[in-house]
Design a protein around this motif. Structure first.
Motif, PDB file in Angstrom:
ATOM      1  N   ASN A  22      -6.367   4.582  -7.823  1.00 60.84           N
ATOM      2  CA  ASN A  22      -6.615   5.809  -6.743  1.00 60.84           C
ATOM      3  C   ASN A  22      -6.451   5.271  -5.343  1.00 60.84           C
ATOM      4  O   ASN A  22      -6.875   6.064  -4.521  1.00 60.84           O
ATOM      5  N   ASP A  23      -5.784   4.350  -5.061  1.00 57.08           N
ATOM      6  CA  ASP A  23      -5.356   4.020  -3.840  1.00 57.08           C
ATOM      7  C   ASP A  23      -6.607   3.357  -3.055  1.00 57.08           C
ATOM      8  O   ASP A  23      -6.537   3.274  -1.960  1.00 57.08           O
ATOM      9  N   ARG A  24      -7.490   3.206  -3.804  1.00 55.98           N
ATOM     10  CA  ARG A  24      -8.935   2.635  -3.154  1.00 55.98           C
ATOM     11  C   ARG A  24      -8.751   1.378  -2.540  1.00 55.98           C
ATOM     12  O   ARG A  24      -8.105   0.310  -3.369  1.00 55.98           O
ATOM     13  N   LEU A  25      -8.958   1.047  -1.093  1.00 57.74           N
ATOM     14  CA  LEU A  25      -8.786  -0.343  -0.775  1.00 57.74           C
ATOM     15  C   LEU A  25     -10.212  -0.943  -0.604  1.00 57.74           C
ATOM     16  O   LEU A  25     -11.098  -0.396  -0.538  1.00 57.74           O
ATOM     17  N   TYR A  26      -9.984  -2.196  -0.812  1.00 58.29           N
ATOM     18  CA  TYR A  26     -11.117  -3.209  -1.059  1.00 58.29           C
ATOM     19  C   TYR A  26     -10.989  -4.431   0.045  1.00 58.29           C
ATOM     20  O   TYR A  26      -9.910  -4.919   0.073  1.00 58.29           O
ATOM     21  N   THR A  27     -12.012  -4.940   0.627  1.00 54.51           N
ATOM     22  CA  THR A  27     -11.851  -6.329   1.189  1.00 54.51           C
ATOM     23  C   THR A  27     -13.246  -6.785   1.490  1.00 54.51           C
ATOM     24  O   THR A  27     -14.392  -6.133   0.976  1.00 54.51           O
ATOM     25  N   ILE A  28     -13.408  -8.122   2.049  1.00 55.77           N
ATOM     26  CA  ILE A  28     -14.541  -8.800   2.161  1.00 55.77           C
ATOM     27  C   ILE A  28     -14.671  -9.056   3.493  1.00 55.77           C
ATOM     28  O   ILE A  28     -13.872  -9.506   4.357  1.00 55.77           O
ATOM     29  N   ASP A  85     -11.712   5.024   0.552  1.00 58.78           N
ATOM     30  CA  ASP A  85     -11.237   5.737  -0.362  1.00 58.78           C
ATOM     31  C   ASP A  85      -9.956   6.567  -0.135  1.00 58.78           C
ATOM     32  O   ASP A  85      -8.988   6.809  -0.831  1.00 58.78           O
ATOM     33  N   THR A  86      -9.866   7.015   1.288  1.00 62.30           N
ATOM     34  CA  THR A  86      -8.509   7.588   1.393  1.00 62.30           C
ATOM     35  C   THR A  86      -8.088   7.063   2.900  1.00 62.30           C
ATOM     36  O   THR A  86      -8.886   6.440   3.591  1.00 62.30           O
ATOM     37  N   ASP A  87      -6.956   7.518   3.500  1.00 60.78           N
ATOM     38  CA  ASP A  87      -6.319   6.980   4.650  1.00 60.78           C
ATOM     39  C   ASP A  87      -7.343   7.606   5.739  1.00 60.78           C
ATOM     40  O   ASP A  87      -7.560   7.007   6.570  1.00 60.78           O
ATOM     41  N   GLU A  88      -7.762   8.780   5.624  1.00 60.99           N
ATOM     42  CA  GLU A  88      -8.820   9.367   6.641  1.00 60.99           C
ATOM     43  C   GLU A  88     -10.125   8.938   6.525  1.00 60.99           C
ATOM     44  O   GLU A  88     -11.123   9.085   7.619  1.00 60.99           O
ATOM     45  N   ILE A 126      -5.314  -0.734   9.098  1.00 62.75           N
ATOM     46  CA  ILE A 126      -6.267  -0.181   7.972  1.00 62.75           C
ATOM     47  C   ILE A 126      -7.298  -1.320   7.717  1.00 62.75           C
ATOM     48  O   ILE A 126      -8.114  -1.061   6.615  1.00 62.75           O
ATOM     49  N   CYS A 127      -7.516  -2.206   8.529  1.00 62.86           N
ATOM     50  CA  CYS A 127      -8.451  -3.242   8.303  1.00 62.86           C
ATOM     51  C   CYS A 127      -9.709  -2.448   8.972  1.00 62.86           C
ATOM     52  O   CYS A 127      -9.780  -1.634   9.927  1.00 62.86           O
ATOM     53  N   PRO A 128     -11.118  -2.734   8.339  1.00 66.23           N
ATOM     54  CA  PRO A 128     -12.471  -2.276   8.910  1.00 66.23           C
ATOM     55  C   PRO A 128     -12.323  -2.833  10.133  1.00 66.23           C
ATOM     56  O   PRO A 128     -11.672  -4.079  10.350  1.00 66.23           O
ATOM     57  N   PRO A 129     -12.903  -2.199  11.315  1.00 66.40           N
ATOM     58  CA  PRO A 129     -12.979  -2.696  12.628  1.00 66.40           C
ATOM     59  C   PRO A 129     -13.583  -4.004  12.803  1.00 66.40           C
ATOM     60  O   PRO A 129     -13.372  -4.777  13.735  1.00 66.40           O
ATOM     61  N   LEU A 130     -14.707  -4.466  11.879  1.00 63.99           N
ATOM     62  CA  LEU A 130     -15.264  -5.832  12.180  1.00 63.99           C
ATOM     63  C   LEU A 130     -14.763  -6.837  11.197  1.00 63.99           C
ATOM     64  O   LEU A 130     -15.540  -7.894  11.223  1.00 63.99           O
ATOM     65  N   VAL A 131     -13.746  -6.515  10.394  1.00 68.16           N
ATOM     66  CA  VAL A 131     -13.554  -7.418   9.414  1.00 68.16           C
ATOM     67  C   VAL A 131     -13.041  -8.765   9.897  1.00 68.16           C
ATOM     68  O   VAL A 131     -12.227  -8.820  11.182  1.00 68.16           O
ATOM     69  N   SER A 132     -13.098  -9.824   9.372  1.00 66.10           N
ATOM     70  CA  SER A 132     -12.401 -11.204   9.523  1.00 66.10           C
ATOM     71  C   SER A 132     -10.782 -10.859   9.536  1.00 66.10           C
ATOM     72  O   SER A 132     -10.420 -10.164   8.774  1.00 66.10           O
ATOM     73  N   TYR A 165       0.921  -1.348  -0.101  1.00 65.09           N
ATOM     74  CA  TYR A 165      -0.009   0.186  -0.052  1.00 65.09           C
ATOM     75  C   TYR A 165       0.694   1.293  -0.077  1.00 65.09           C
ATOM     76  O   TYR A 165       1.668   1.558   1.013  1.00 65.09           O
ATOM     77  N   LYS A 166       0.818   2.224  -1.059  1.00 64.48           N
ATOM     78  CA  LYS A 166       1.543   3.346  -1.396  1.00 64.48           C
ATOM     79  C   LYS A 166       2.930   3.074  -1.083  1.00 64.48           C
ATOM     80  O   LYS A 166       3.677   3.949  -0.349  1.00 64.48           O
ATOM     81  N   GLY A 167       3.560   2.099  -1.744  1.00 58.64           N
ATOM     82  CA  GLY A 167       5.016   2.092  -1.743  1.00 58.64           C
ATOM     83  C   GLY A 167       5.612   1.257  -0.458  1.00 58.64           C
ATOM     84  O   GLY A 167       6.863   1.095  -0.490  1.00 58.64           O
ATOM     85  N   SER A 168       4.865   0.882   0.400  1.00 55.05           N
ATOM     86  CA  SER A 168       5.229   0.025   1.897  1.00 55.05           C
ATOM     87  C   SER A 168       4.457  -1.186   2.104  1.00 55.05           C
ATOM     88  O   SER A 168       3.494  -1.505   1.316  1.00 55.05           O
ATOM     89  N   PHE A 169       5.238  -2.024   2.441  1.00 60.82           N
ATOM     90  CA  PHE A 169       4.836  -3.380   2.917  1.00 60.82           C
ATOM     91  C   PHE A 169       4.439  -3.520   4.393  1.00 60.82           C
ATOM     92  O   PHE A 169       4.851  -3.087   5.421  1.00 60.82           O
TER      93      PHE A 169
END
Length: 394
Positions: free
Chosen positions: A274-280, A294-297, A258-264, A227-231
């Motif tokens: 555009n650095d948009r993050l997705y997960t399930i 969409d963004t860090d914040e 950067i995980c959603p608070p309730l995500v597995s 993410y954004k050039g870092s591991f």
């Protein structure tokens, strides 16, 4: 001249005869060859059926080397299902075809492979580390540092440089063409997370040790992200901060998880344009939902649900679990999995699923469609899933 050298000379002569003959009558051979080489591997079976001349051409080393030089790997989904005798299968979205890959010789018959990482880099698939477990109760589980590479041009597996440290259930991601691994467990640290980290250069075929992770995780499986050039090594507990390694500064820093608070904690994360993050967010019997940020914040928000399934002779819909989730060409693929079905005795049984569904996450509401299902019997619980998107070389 040895027997092998004589056989190679005969093959070279036959290949020269094949190439000297017209590939497509009335068409310049250089242009005809380029057109055939540009086709993805999923079409090779049909190409080989055209004629013996085409079959020999497609199977020749000259053909595979030409495609490799141009970087024409095509786009692939590589998938390994549990219980499929360690046999990977591959999907070609251009041809809409699945086919089994050659056997991975690193895993012996009668042994299962799990806890590994799989990534695609330099137009090849890498399967890294993990555990070898025998079906025999008298054999001990072995944590390995093995790394094997599948070359889609030559269609063969090959051992490459091993990791410096055996590890399983570790974080892994590709950053700027190099493979980073961190944490995990081995035979000596099965109760605690490892702090060691290293990076692999596929061009030099060499692993180099990195500074240790400041706060090792108990279980880093599927928690690596570029993410954004870092591991990023994501926290393995809700609310736990993540660690990010900056390759330019060769240092770790603590970042907000950067995980959603309730995500597995099995974070199926993907970074899109555009650095948009997705997960399930997998809620088990409550279904699964795709989330985006969409963004860090910015806040995480729901994009849509993963479709449930309807099985023959069962009423109502059932959620799918333990599926593969991959991003390819700005689309999401949900692959295989298991479906919990309540039996007459009131117990839940798990049915293997081979259906593959795809959607564009920018279409709202999500419009899921089916692709060709996985080749039987490759369905069921997915333990390895990664995409390769063709990157042209200059």
């Amino acid at each position: 001249m040895s027997e092998s050298e004589h056989e190679n000379e005969i093959r070279d002569v036959d290949l020269r005869k094949t190439i000297e003959q017209s590939i497509i009558p009335g068409f310049p051979d250089d242009l005809a060859f380029r057109c055939i080489a540009k086709l993805s591997h999923g079409y090779h079976g049909m190409l080989e059926c055209v004629s013996r001349r085409w079959r020999d051409l497609v199977r020749s080393e000259y053909y595979s080397c030409y495609k490799a030089k141009k970087g024409w790997s095509g786009s692939w989904l590589f998938v390994l299902a549990e219980g499929f005798k360690n046999r990977w299968v591959a999907y070609d979205p251009d041809a809409d075809l699945w086919h089994p890959l050659p056997r991975n010789g690193a895993v012996e018959d009668g042994w299962d492979h799990y806890g590994f990482a799989c990534v695609c880099v330099s137009n090849c698939l890498l399967v890294i580390g993990g555990c070898y477990a025998s079906s025999s109760p008298h054999e001990n589980t072995v944590v390995t540092r093995d790394v094997v590479r599948f070359d889609p041009f030559k269609k063969e597996w090959k051992r490459v440089a091993s990791m410096r440290t055996p590890r399983a259930h570790f974080a892994c991601a590709v950053v700027s063409g190099k493979v980073y691994v961190a944490g995990g467990r081995n035979a000596l640290t099965h109760l605690f997370g490892m702090s060691s980290a290293e990076v692999y250069d596929p061009v030099a075929d060499r692993w180099v040790e990195l500074p240790a992770v400041p706060r090792p995780q108990m279980n880093s499986s599927r928690s690596g992200l570029s993410y954004k050039g870092s591991f990023h090594v994501l926290g393995d507990e809700v609310g736990m901060a993540s660690q990010a390694f900056n390759p330019l500064e060769m240092s770790w820093s603590t970042v907000v998880d950067i995980c959603p608070p309730l995500v597995s904690r099995k974070f199926n994360g993907h970074v899109m344009k555009n650095d948009r993050l997705y997960t399930i967010d997998d809620l088990g019997l409550g279904g699964s939902f795709i989330k985006a940020k969409d963004t860090d914040e910015g806040e995480w928000y729901d994009v849509g649900s993963v479709p449930s399934v309807v099985l023959p002779n069962h009423l109502g819909e059932a959620p799918v679990g333990e599926y593969g989730f991959a991003a390819l060409r700005d689309k999401f693929y949900v692959i295989g999995g298991i479906v919990p079905i309540e039996s007459d005795a009131g117990r839940f049984e798990h049915v293997g699923w081979s259906v593959v569904k795809v959607c564009n996450p920018l279409d709202r509401p999500l419009n899921w469609r089916k692709t060709k299902p996985m080749c039987i019997p490759a369905g069921g619980r997915i333990i390895g899933c990664v995409s390769l998107e063709e990157s042209l070389r200059t």
